[in-house]
Design an enzyme around this catalytic site. Structure first.
Site, PDB file in Angstrom:
ATOM      1  N   THR A  29      17.161  -6.652   6.294  1.00  0.00           N
ATOM      2  CA  THR A  29      16.074  -6.428   5.354  1.00  0.00           C
ATOM      3  C   THR A  29      16.612  -6.354   3.937  1.00  0.00           C
ATOM      4  O   THR A  29      17.818  -6.461   3.714  1.00  0.00           O
ATOM      5  CB  THR A  29      15.284  -5.147   5.733  1.00  0.00           C
ATOM      6  OG1 THR A  29      14.096  -5.070   4.946  1.00  0.00           O
ATOM      7  CG2 THR A  29      16.104  -3.881   5.498  1.00  0.00           C
ATOM      8  N   ASN A  30      15.718  -6.213   2.971  1.00  0.00           N
ATOM      9  CA  ASN A  30      16.068  -5.966   1.575  1.00  0.00           C
ATOM     10  C   ASN A  30      15.591  -4.579   1.215  1.00  0.00           C
ATOM     11  O   ASN A  30      14.608  -4.103   1.787  1.00  0.00           O
ATOM     12  CB  ASN A  30      15.330  -6.947   0.660  1.00  0.00           C
ATOM     13  CG  ASN A  30      15.968  -8.315   0.641  1.00  0.00           C
ATOM     14  OD1 ASN A  30      17.194  -8.448   0.598  1.00  0.00           O
ATOM     15  ND2 ASN A  30      15.146  -9.338   0.663  1.00  0.00           N
ATOM     16  N   LEU A  31      16.211  -3.959   0.225  1.00  0.00           N
ATOM     17  CA  LEU A  31      15.726  -2.671  -0.250  1.00  0.00           C
ATOM     18  C   LEU A  31      14.492  -2.917  -1.102  1.00  0.00           C
ATOM     19  O   LEU A  31      14.567  -3.565  -2.135  1.00  0.00           O
ATOM     20  CB  LEU A  31      16.810  -1.975  -1.078  1.00  0.00           C
ATOM     21  CG  LEU A  31      18.049  -1.578  -0.298  1.00  0.00           C
ATOM     22  CD1 LEU A  31      19.076  -0.953  -1.233  1.00  0.00           C
ATOM     23  CD2 LEU A  31      17.684  -0.603   0.822  1.00  0.00           C
ATOM     24  N   SER A  32      13.351  -2.483  -0.628  1.00  0.00           N
ATOM     25  CA  SER A  32      12.115  -2.619  -1.392  1.00  0.00           C
ATOM     26  C   SER A  32      11.143  -1.568  -0.885  1.00  0.00           C
ATOM     27  O   SER A  32      10.910  -1.465   0.316  1.00  0.00           O
ATOM     28  CB  SER A  32      11.517  -4.010  -1.192  1.00  0.00           C
ATOM     29  OG  SER A  32      10.178  -4.034  -1.654  1.00  0.00           O
ATOM     30  N   VAL A  97      11.310 -10.824   0.090  1.00  0.00           N
ATOM     31  CA  VAL A  97      11.406 -11.544   1.370  1.00  0.00           C
ATOM     32  C   VAL A  97      12.891 -11.745   1.712  1.00  0.00           C
ATOM     33  O   VAL A  97      13.672 -12.108   0.839  1.00  0.00           O
ATOM     34  CB  VAL A  97      10.721 -12.929   1.239  1.00  0.00           C
ATOM     35  CG1 VAL A  97      10.755 -13.679   2.563  1.00  0.00           C
ATOM     36  CG2 VAL A  97       9.294 -12.787   0.723  1.00  0.00           C
TER      37      VAL A  97
END
Ligand code: C5P
Length: 219
Positions: A29-32, A97
């Site tokens: 995932t990405n940090l968001s 994304v």
């Protein structure tokens, strides 16, 4: 009382991260946090728009008056975007994304036996670029979170993806924070926005978009 700048307009946004499964208990995932996307969705709804937010995994509450479509992976986000965006006036890609996903998610939990582990990743589709390339599609807005050379990368992104507006921020100043500082990039150049909380910055972005739409419609 909020100004009804977007009364009668349909706005679709993506927000939050995506989760790309590695095995049943692990993801890439990405940090968001989803905060910026949800702040924008809320501002558009207050400004009179009919708003749909396509949200990756986030615990944030749905803003009042906003339709929420929950998704997990980039591929699910892409399908939802193709379902909702073509009939919209505005499409705003705020989601972080995941650029790549594991080629073959494992059916069972990967055991920690080997000392190294190699994952094969395949590129995810660029949702925003696809929507921006639709004939007669919505006006498209993108985000560029960079750790350096913001002006350069934001302008490249705008050109490569064919966007009307890019909202640029330095990742270290935005991720997970309540306060943020952004610069807007459009056909006329670079427009810094005063630092503020994500709701204040969202309203500044709406004000800019409203001016862009008026110039386009009058031009
Ligand atoms: O290329 P980059 O990921 O930095 O571009 C960021 C912008 O593109 C954001 O607006 C993001 O929501 C969108 N994007 C997308 N699909 C991807 C990657 C990015 O919609 N696969």
């Amino acid at each position: 009382l909020a100004p009804k700048w977007f009364q009668g307009k349909r706005v679709v946004l993506t927000a939050g991260p995506t989760y790309e499964p590695i095995d049943p208990v692990r993801v890439l995932t990405n940090l968001s946090s989803g905060k910026m996307g949800f702040a924008l969705a809320e501002a558009f709804a207050m400004a009179g728009a009919e708003v749909t937010v396509i949200a990756g995994p986030t615990a944030l509450p749905t803003p009042w008056g906003v339709t929420r479509v929950d998704v997990v992976t980039a591929q699910q986000m892409r399908s939802a975007a193709h379902e909702y965006a073509p009939s919209a006036d505005l499409f705003v890609g705020v989601a972080a994304v995941a650029d790549y996903r594991p080629e073959t998610p494992q059916e069972h939990k990967i055991k920690k036996s080997a000392s190294t582990l190699t994952l094969t990743l395949v590129k995810n589709p660029d949702i925003l670029a696809e929507i921006a390339a639709l004939p007669h599609g919505p006006l498209c807005v993108g985000f560029a979170a960079e750790s350096r050379d913001l002006d350069h990368y934001a302008e490249c992104k705008r050109r490569e993806k064919g966007l009307s507006l890019v909202v640029g921020n330095l990742a270290q100043e935005a991720l997970g924070q309540d306060e943020t500082r952004v610069v807007l990039y459009d056909d006329f150049g670079r427009h810094p926005v005063p630092a503020g909380n994500k709701s204040e910055v969202a309203w500044a972005i709406l004000a800019h978009l409203k001016r862009m739409i008026s110039v386009r419609d009058e031009g």
